[in-house]
Design a protein around this motif. Structure first.
Motif, PDB file in Angstrom:
ATOM      1  N   LYS A 264     -51.352 -27.408 -42.219  1.00 29.93           N
ATOM      2  CA  LYS A 264     -50.805 -27.206 -41.031  1.00 29.93           C
ATOM      3  C   LYS A 264     -49.347 -27.089 -41.164  1.00 29.93           C
ATOM      4  CE  LYS A 264     -54.330 -25.515 -39.055  1.00 29.93           C
ATOM      5  NZ  LYS A 264     -54.522 -23.913 -39.157  1.00 29.93           N
ATOM      6  N   LEU A 265     -48.581 -26.006 -40.687  1.00 31.05           N
ATOM      7  CA  LEU A 265     -47.198 -26.107 -40.928  1.00 31.05           C
ATOM      8  C   LEU A 265     -46.438 -26.444 -39.618  1.00 31.05           C
ATOM      9  CD1 LEU A 265     -47.139 -22.949 -42.966  1.00 31.05           C
ATOM     10  CD2 LEU A 265     -47.202 -25.112 -44.018  1.00 31.05           C
ATOM     11  N   ILE A 266     -45.256 -27.144 -39.838  1.00 32.10           N
ATOM     12  CA  ILE A 266     -44.316 -27.112 -38.873  1.00 32.10           C
ATOM     13  C   ILE A 266     -43.114 -26.917 -39.402  1.00 32.10           C
ATOM     14  CG2 ILE A 266     -44.348 -29.729 -39.014  1.00 32.10           C
ATOM     15  CD1 ILE A 266     -43.175 -29.502 -35.980  1.00 32.10           C
ATOM     16  N   LEU A 267     -42.279 -25.810 -39.103  1.00 30.95           N
ATOM     17  CA  LEU A 267     -40.937 -25.459 -39.982  1.00 30.95           C
ATOM     18  C   LEU A 267     -39.940 -25.367 -39.043  1.00 30.95           C
ATOM     19  CD1 LEU A 267     -42.497 -21.850 -41.454  1.00 30.95           C
ATOM     20  CD2 LEU A 267     -42.754 -24.557 -42.341  1.00 30.95           C
ATOM     21  N   ALA A 268     -38.712 -25.422 -39.478  1.00 29.10           N
ATOM     22  CA  ALA A 268     -37.555 -25.611 -38.899  1.00 29.10           C
ATOM     23  C   ALA A 268     -36.519 -24.346 -39.275  1.00 29.10           C
ATOM     24  CB  ALA A 268     -36.646 -26.790 -38.741  1.00 29.10           C
ATOM     25  N   ALA A 269     -36.089 -23.444 -38.333  1.00 27.16           N
ATOM     26  CA  ALA A 269     -35.441 -22.129 -38.526  1.00 27.16           C
ATOM     27  C   ALA A 269     -34.421 -22.088 -37.809  1.00 27.16           C
ATOM     28  CB  ALA A 269     -36.256 -21.018 -38.949  1.00 27.16           C
TER      29      ALA A 269
END
Length: 356
Positions: A264-269
């Motif tokens: 499961k991903l948690i990204l910062a952009a």
């Protein structure tokens, strides 16, 4: 004098002499060396090799020696800094006695000096970089709650916001809270793409952090079958740079699709993924990661939040900012936590310097 007090002392000296403070990696190394950690221990807390940290540690000692005149190496690190702190306290203490009196005069000069540093070291840290200590993390409970709601519903998340808005700190804190807030237990893994320069390094670091044999493509898929990972990727925009292709985004999507997926991903952009990865639009497609990540926009702090932050940080010091200074700090920062931290750090430093 503990490690954080020592770091605050050294940062204050650097700020006064060079108008700079130690960067994030240098602060980690400083704390680790002070606490007697070996480089392999420090390596487990970062995303860098032991040899790289050895070289960086040597450079840190050279920097302290050259810029501050404190001749340190890994063996004499604590003793030299404690000695210089004692000398510094003896020269600055008389002009500061009107601000801080010892709680028990019988405790003597050493206790008075420690109390001085503890109460009047600059509380507006870290000066730059992400916040990694829970006691320093401020606000964002609403955002954390929403992130875990999405994750617990089986989706992935992307945090979107401007530079310096607090995405990296929120990403890191989500990893720290995962054990107690996720309905399905997953191992949190944090990767900062600013430290990785191509897909080979990405896969190598990913496998190392998970604790599986180094692999990629089909073999990595097999190795992940028995894993449940919460993969936090900071500075995900780096995937648009040289050394990375769309293939890695397609692959991550494949590993993260489905409620029972290994990732499961948690990204910062800094912007929506469809805008960030415009190579997808050129092919008439949407970004593969945008298709599985719900957006959580990170907004600037409100005036009330900024005022509370300043009050909380100053609470354990003898310094108070004027209303005019607080208004100026709020206006100049625009609600950006990093900018506010930097401005408050400088304002506090001016108060302390005026006492010397």
């Amino acid at each position: 004098m503990d490690s954080k007090q020592a770091l605050a002392f050294i940062n204050a000296l650097f700020a006064k002499k060079t108008n700079q403070v130690l960067n994030e990696l240098e602060e980690k190394l400083f704390l680790g060396i002070w606490e007697g950690q070996i480089y392999s221990d420090i390596a487990t807390q970062t995303f860098l090799s032991e040899q790289y940290l050895r070289d960086a540690g040597a450079n840190l000692c050279k920097k302290i020696t050259k810029d501050l005149g404190i001749k340190v190496n890994k063996r004499n690190f604590k003793n030299q800094i404690k000695y210089h702190y004692q000398q510094h306290s003896e020269t600055t203490l008389p002009s500061q006695q009107t601000i801080i009196e010892p709680t028990n005069p019988a405790q003597g000069d050493e206790s008075q000096s420690d109390n001085l540093l503890q109460r009047n070291h600059n509380p507006f840290i870290p000066f730059n970089g992400r916040v990694e200590e829970k006691y320093l993390f401020f606000d964002r409970e609403r955002e954390i709650r929403r992130v875990f709601e999405v994750l617990n519903n089986g989706s992935s998340v992307v945090l979107i916001g401007e530079e310096g808005i607090g995405k990296s700190s929120l990403l890191w804190m989500t990893c720290q809270e995962a054990e107690t807030r996720l309905n399905v237990k997953r191992q949190p893994v944090f990767l900062d793409l600013n430290l990785l320069h191509n897909e080979s390094q990405f896969y190598s670091d990913l496998c190392y952090e998970i604790g599986i044999p180094e692999s990629k493509d089909y073999q990595l898929t097999r190795n992940l079958r028995s894993c449940k990972i919460l993969l936090a990727i900071d500075n995900v925009g780096k995937l648009t740079g040289e050394g990375f292709t769309r293939n890695i985004r397609d692959y991550l999507r494949g590993l993260a699709e489905g409620s029972n997926a290994p990732l499961k991903l948690i990204l910062a952009a800094t912007e929506p993924l469809n805008n960030l990865f415009n190579d997808s639009q050129e092919q008439g497609k949407t970004s593969p990661l945008a298709g599985i990540c719900q957006e959580e926009h990170i907004h600037p702090w409100s005036e009330a939040t900024m005022r509370t932050f300043i009050t909380n940080r100053l609470a354990r010091t003898s310094v108070s900012f004027t209303e005019g200074e607080i208004i100026q700090l709020i206006q100049e920062s625009g609600g950006h936590p990093r900018k506010l931290m930097q401005l408050c750090y400088r304002t506090f430093l001016q108060y302390v310097e005026s006492l010397q």
